[in-house]
Every structure is written in C-alpha cells, then in structure tokens.
Motif scaffolding. Structure first.
Motif, PDB file in Angstrom:
ATOM      1  N   MET A  97       0.845  -1.192   0.000  1.00 38.64           N
ATOM      2  CA  MET A  97       0.000   0.000   0.000  1.00 38.64           C
ATOM      3  C   MET A  97       0.881   1.243   0.000  1.00 38.64           C
ATOM      4  N   ALA A  98       0.536   2.223  -0.827  1.00 37.12           N
ATOM      5  CA  ALA A  98       1.324   3.447  -0.912  1.00 37.12           C
ATOM      6  C   ALA A  98       1.240   4.213   0.396  1.00 37.12           C
ATOM      7  N   ARG A  99       2.341   4.842   0.772  1.00 36.02           N
ATOM      8  CA  ARG A  99       2.373   5.606   2.009  1.00 36.02           C
ATOM      9  C   ARG A  99       1.829   7.001   1.751  1.00 36.02           C
ATOM     10  N   PRO A 100       1.241   7.652   2.769  1.00 32.12           N
ATOM     11  CA  PRO A 100       0.698   8.993   2.590  1.00 32.12           C
ATOM     12  C   PRO A 100       1.763   9.964   2.106  1.00 32.12           C
ATOM     13  N   MET A 101       1.349  10.941   1.294  1.00 34.59           N
ATOM     14  CA  MET A 101       2.293  11.900   0.740  1.00 34.59           C
ATOM     15  C   MET A 101       3.082  12.614   1.827  1.00 34.59           C
ATOM     16  N   TYR A 149       5.412  -1.337  13.622  1.00 32.11           N
ATOM     17  CA  TYR A 149       4.828  -0.009  13.682  1.00 32.11           C
ATOM     18  C   TYR A 149       3.535   0.032  12.875  1.00 32.11           C
ATOM     19  N   HIS A 150       2.684   0.986  13.251  1.00 30.67           N
ATOM     20  CA  HIS A 150       1.461   1.260  12.511  1.00 30.67           C
ATOM     21  C   HIS A 150       1.443   2.745  12.168  1.00 30.67           C
ATOM     22  N   GLU A 151       0.797   3.079  11.059  1.00 34.22           N
ATOM     23  CA  GLU A 151       0.752   4.456  10.579  1.00 34.22           C
ATOM     24  C   GLU A 151      -0.669   5.002  10.677  1.00 34.22           C
ATOM     25  N   PHE A 152      -0.767   6.270  11.065  1.00 36.01           N
ATOM     26  CA  PHE A 152      -2.057   6.941  11.178  1.00 36.01           C
ATOM     27  C   PHE A 152      -1.906   8.337  10.578  1.00 36.01           C
ATOM     28  N   ILE A 181       1.328   9.972  12.210  1.00 36.52           N
ATOM     29  CA  ILE A 181       1.881   9.368  13.421  1.00 36.52           C
ATOM     30  C   ILE A 181       2.310   7.936  13.128  1.00 36.52           C
ATOM     31  N   LEU A 182       3.503   7.590  13.589  1.00 40.98           N
ATOM     32  CA  LEU A 182       3.954   6.203  13.588  1.00 40.98           C
ATOM     33  C   LEU A 182       3.960   5.720  15.032  1.00 40.98           C
ATOM     34  N   ARG A 183       3.319   4.589  15.267  1.00 38.63           N
ATOM     35  CA  ARG A 183       3.285   3.985  16.600  1.00 38.63           C
ATOM     36  C   ARG A 183       4.137   2.721  16.580  1.00 38.63           C
ATOM     37  N   TYR A 184       5.194   2.717  17.379  1.00 42.61           N
ATOM     38  CA  TYR A 184       6.126   1.593  17.430  1.00 42.61           C
ATOM     39  C   TYR A 184       5.851   0.747  18.665  1.00 42.61           C
ATOM     40  N   ARG A 185       5.715  -0.552  18.475  1.00 41.52           N
ATOM     41  CA  ARG A 185       5.646  -1.494  19.583  1.00 41.52           C
ATOM     42  C   ARG A 185       7.059  -2.022  19.812  1.00 41.52           C
ATOM     43  N   VAL A 186       7.692  -1.565  20.859  1.00 44.41           N
ATOM     44  CA  VAL A 186       9.086  -1.917  21.119  1.00 44.41           C
ATOM     45  C   VAL A 186       9.127  -3.086  22.089  1.00 44.41           C
ATOM     46  N   GLU A 187       9.566  -4.232  21.619  1.00 45.26           N
ATOM     47  CA  GLU A 187       9.679  -5.408  22.480  1.00 45.26           C
ATOM     48  C   GLU A 187      11.038  -5.472  23.156  1.00 45.26           C
ATOM     49  N   ASP A 188      12.090  -5.170  22.406  1.00 44.74           N
ATOM     50  CA  ASP A 188      13.446  -5.258  22.949  1.00 44.74           C
ATOM     51  C   ASP A 188      14.141  -3.905  22.886  1.00 44.74           C
ATOM     52  N   THR A 212       5.655   1.382  24.222  1.00 47.71           N
ATOM     53  CA  THR A 212       5.151   1.925  22.963  1.00 47.71           C
ATOM     54  C   THR A 212       5.691   3.332  22.785  1.00 47.71           C
ATOM     55  N   VAL A 213       6.195   3.620  21.591  1.00 47.36           N
ATOM     56  CA  VAL A 213       6.754   4.931  21.271  1.00 47.36           C
ATOM     57  C   VAL A 213       5.961   5.519  20.106  1.00 47.36           C
ATOM     58  N   TYR A 214       5.672   6.804  20.190  1.00 45.92           N
ATOM     59  CA  TYR A 214       4.927   7.501  19.143  1.00 45.92           C
ATOM     60  C   TYR A 214       5.821   8.556  18.502  1.00 45.92           C
ATOM     61  N   ARG A 215       5.743   8.620  17.179  1.00 47.17           N
ATOM     62  CA  ARG A 215       6.512   9.603  16.404  1.00 47.17           C
ATOM     63  C   ARG A 215       5.506  10.447  15.623  1.00 47.17           C
TER      64      ARG A 215
END
Length: 268
Positions: free
Chosen positions: A1-5, A18-21, A33-40, A97-100
């Motif tokens: 899927m294409a990423r937002p401009m 990560y998930h994108e919003f 926003i990128l939401r990262y699930r950081v396990e390690d 969880t980290v948010y960018r």
C-alpha cells in the motif's frame, strides 16, 4: 500500500513493529503518526527529515536522545522535539510503545526550538494515544492534533522543581530523575526541596506511578542502562546511572531482567 504523501521519504526505524495513522494529508495542518511497539530495543539511527517536524513520545517509558553533542533522556510528561532538517538520534528499550508525530507546521511554543526535550500536557499525551486507532475520523484526528500542538511547551530550566503547572510533585521529581538517573538525592531530600513531607511525596509516587519513589528511580536507572550498555562498559554504565559499585548494579539488573548486564550487552 502506498504511504501517505506527508510521509514520503520519512526514514523508518527497523526492526520494529509499527502502525501508521494519517490525518489531513495534503493540508498544512496535517499530521502523520507512527506507533512503534518496542519489544526489545528501538534504534532510530541518525535521522534528518527535511520536510517534517517530529515529536517523539514514550508515555510509559524513557527515550534516550542525541542531537549534536548533547545526549540525554526524556521521561514522563515530556517529549523530544526535532524541527525539520535537524539531525538527531532516538533510542528506546522495551517493552513499551513509542509515538513519532510528524507535522508540517510546528507548535507555536516551539518555533524557536531546533531540538530538545519539551513538556507534554496530560491532555496532549492522551490525545496521541487515543487518536492512533483505525476507526478515528479525519475531523477527530485534526482536533486531536490541535490538542497535541497546544500541549507541548519548552521545559523549565533544569533543576527547577518549583513549577506548579506540573501535575503533582512526583511527576516533577520523576522528570529530573529521567534527565539524570544518577541523581543521588533521597526521598526525604526531594521532599524538603518541594516543602513537603516524605510521606506526602511517597503517596504521590504511588498515585501517579503505582509504585514507590525507590522503585521508580530504579526503573529509570535500569531503562537508561539498557541503552548505555550498547556503547559503554558495565563499570562505566553503573557509574553513569547512579550505582555505587558495578556489583550492586549487576545485582539490580539481574533481578529486573533475569540476566547480567554483561550477558545483555553481548546478546545485543
């Protein structure tokens, strides 16, 4: 899927889930926003974004950050701000969880800040977390953006624990401990600086963090240690995060994570 401009050319940290919003893409007030699930461990690497301003948030953990020659930690009630074209590095140890948050226009209060830690209001932090769902409407996302940009402001001077705009004494102390995990001041010494009893400050730590001052300080120290162990020796890290001896650091680290700092360093 294409990423937002808005996100084209954005460097992503790998490996991480990560998930994108995206909200208002194509608009000056858009937000991505990128939401990262950081396990390690999350290593953003050396990052520079020429078109977007970036705000990094770890609601329940710590971030290690570097810009230029400055290295430090960002803790509770804070975020790390990097304006466009500012090269910086961000790391986080898991699980957390980290948010960018990526913006085309900077928050009004941060227009003169190139890079650095900022204060983050409770409302702004909650808005970041709650807007990262697949069922959030565009208008609601843009309203959340307004809450976020209004809720980030420059931090008070380091060591200033008298700012009553903070959300209670425990959070003010926790911010200082996150910036400097090696700070040796005891619960009673912190309480005296804030003109409180030790019992009152301890009670506020339980209210805000669900644990005692001593345990929260240990958590900060060990979270910082997991980052520093990737670049420094066990003895150096022990000193940098506030342990009187490497042996006491080894005991605390093994109790928390089930392995010694040396073993952790070799594994990573």
């Amino acid at each position: 899927m294409a990423r937002p401009m808005l996100a084209q050319g954005l460097e992503l940290a790998e490996p991480a889930h990560y998930h994108e919003f995206a909200f208002g893409i194509g608009r000056p007030d858009g937000m991505y926003i990128l939401r990262y699930r950081v396990e390690d461990f999350l290593d953003m690497g050396s990052t520079r974004q020429d078109f977007l301003h970036q705000l990094y948030i770890a609601p329940h953990g710590m971030l290690a950050v570097r810009h230029g020659t400055d290295f430090g930690f960002v803790g509770p009630g804070e975020a790390f701000w990097a304006s466009r074209a500012a090269r910086h590095e961000v790391w986080a140890s898991g699980p957390q969880t980290v948010y960018r948050v990526c913006l085309r226009e900077p928050p009004p209060a941060l227009r003169d800040l190139r890079c650095g830690a900022t204060a983050l209001s409770a409302e702004a932090g909650e808005a970041v977390v709650t807007v990262c769902r697949d069922d959030v409407a565009q208008d609601d996302g843009l309203q959340a953006r307004a809450t976020i940009v209004d809720g980030v402001v420059p931090l008070p001077a380091r060591g200033d624990t008298t700012n009553r705009s903070d959300r209670g004494p425990a959070l003010r102390v926790a911010r200082e401990l996150a910036r400097n995990p090696a700070d040796p001041r005891s619960l009673q010494e912190w309480a005296a600086e804030l003109h409180l009893s030790g019992r009152t400050l301890q009670r506020d730590f339980h209210r805000v963090f669900g644990t005692s001052f001593a345990r929260r300080r240990t958590q900060f120290r060990l979270e910082a240690a997991k980052v520093l162990l990737r670049v420094d020796s066990v003895a150096t890290v022990a000193r940098r995060v506030g342990y009187a001896s490497p042996s006491s650091f080894v005991v605390a680290f093994r109790t928390a994570f089930g392995q010694t700092p040396g073993s952790f360093s070799r594994d990573t």
